[in-house]
Design an enzyme around this catalytic site. Structure first.
Site, PDB file in Angstrom:
ATOM      1  CE1 TYR A 136      -2.988  -2.142   5.833  1.00  0.00           C
ATOM      2  CE2 TYR A 136      -2.574   0.196   5.405  1.00  0.00           C
ATOM      3  CZ  TYR A 136      -2.885  -1.069   4.945  1.00  0.00           C
ATOM      4  OH  TYR A 136      -3.100  -1.260   3.607  1.00  0.00           O
ATOM      5  CG  LEU A 183      -9.259   5.500  -1.387  1.00  0.00           C
ATOM      6  CD1 LEU A 183      -9.205   4.847  -0.010  1.00  0.00           C
ATOM      7  CD2 LEU A 183      -9.879   6.883  -1.278  1.00  0.00           C
ATOM      8  CB  SER A 216      -0.843  -0.030   1.279  1.00  0.00           C
ATOM      9  OG  SER A 216      -1.266   1.260   1.635  1.00  0.00           O
TER      10      SER A 216
END
Ligand SMILES: *[C@@H]1O[C@H](CO)[C@@H](O)[C@H](O)[C@H]1NC(C)=O
Ligand SMILES: *[C@@H]1O[C@H](CO)[C@@H](O)[C@H](O)[C@H]1NC(C)=O
Length: 297
Positions: free
Chosen positions: A183, A217, A170
């Site tokens: 995270y 996203l 990510s």
């Protein structure tokens, strides 16, 4: 003179694109294991692979959802395609070994390992509470350690088949994001581990590719509901959210072309990552700004 230079440059660019081209036929018959395959990007990854003629083992915790995904795979791919599932909790390191064994047994080997699962946790400030520390344990086990355990148990099989490891990462693994500190840290850790492993593979002529997928996203149900719970659903209208199915396809292409890294959606993720090194305070300001609800409401 200039015309020649432009022609050569164009040729190089087109040539590069051509070399980079993705050939779905190469995925036919490939034996693929996907973790976190019951929803979101993982589910969509399963559907694309099924459509490309791959053999699948999918895993997550919920059996009934996995069964649904398998039956959807039969619609997207071959009716009699080889699609299997195994339920497992990625917080349990012994089950990571079970999952690999089961995949190798059912599929007759393993070519592609797609590491995609994460633990869903509420967004929130890090205040050092006991609750926060419990979250840290879960996140470290599931988001980080399980990836390494799965990889370790699959290593000999992947090496034999000159296979691929696809790590779904990510932007939070390249640029720290507030309210998801644990995270973000687990994703940085994955980036560190798999970048080092990739180097070791090259140094000992081990032909396993490692593709790290840096995702922005993506409008998955989980992402949307997490943001909504934290009162950050305004982000969904401010920022472009990519479709899970498009994200999944980009991930599969990255793995099939044995790329070291992919960015999706390219422009927003790549530019944030470049700014991290060139103008860190600027990107930090922007991230603080968009994460402050009062700027929008
Ligand atoms: C962990 O997984 C192993 C192997 O799948 C299983 O035997 C064991 O019961 C699991 N442990 C827990 C706490 O669920
Ligand atoms: C940390 O703990 C506090 C209090 O229990 C909670 O409000 C907050 O959401 C937690 N943060 C995370 C990231 O879990």
């Amino acid at each position: 003179m200039w015309k020649k230079v432009i022609a050569v440059l164009l040729g190089l660019i087109l040539g590069y694109w051509f070399l980079d081209d993705f050939d779905p036929d190469h995925l036919k018959g490939k034996r693929v294991l996907i973790t976190g395959a019951s929803t979101g990007i993982g589910e969509q990854i399963a559907y694309h692979y099924a459509a490309f003629g791959a053999k699948l083992m999918i895993t997550s915790r919920r059996e009934n959802v996995l069964q649904e995904v398998i039956s959807n795979c039969r619609e997207r791919g071959a009716k009699d395609g080889e699609y299997y599932y195994v339920t497992a909790d990625m917080a349990n390191m012994s089950s990571t070994e079970q999952v690999i064994k089961e995949a190798v047994k059912k599929l007759g080997g393993l070519d592609i390992l797609v590491l995609n699962h994460i633990v869903i946790m509420p967004l929130g400030e890090w205040r050092g509470t006991p609750q926060n520390l419990t979250t840290l344990e879960q996140v470290t086990d599931i988001n980080y350690k399980a990836y390494i355990h799965l990889t370790s148990h699959a290593l000999s099989e992947l090496e034999k088949n000159k296979g691929s490891i696809i790590v779904v990462n990510s932007l939070a693994g390249k640029v720290a994001i507030p309210f998801v500190a644990a995270y973000s840290a687990s994703k940085f850790a994955l980036d560190g581990f798999f970048s080092a492993l990739r180097q070791e593979f090259k140094m000992r002529n081990c032909d396993i590719s490692i593709t790290s997928c840096i995702m922005g996203l993506i409008g998955t149900e989980n992402a949307v509901s997490q943001l909504a719970q934290f009162g950050q659903d305004y982000l969904l209208s401010v920022m472009n959210q990519a479709r899970p199915s498009d994200a999944a396809l980009a991930i599969i292409k990255g793995g099939a072309t044995r790329s070291r890294e992919i960015f999706f959606p390219y422009m927003s993720v790549r530019s944030s990552y470049l700014l991290r090194d060139w103008l860190p305070e600027t990107i930090e300001y922007v991230i603080r700004y968009i994460n402050t609800p009062s700027h929008y409401i």
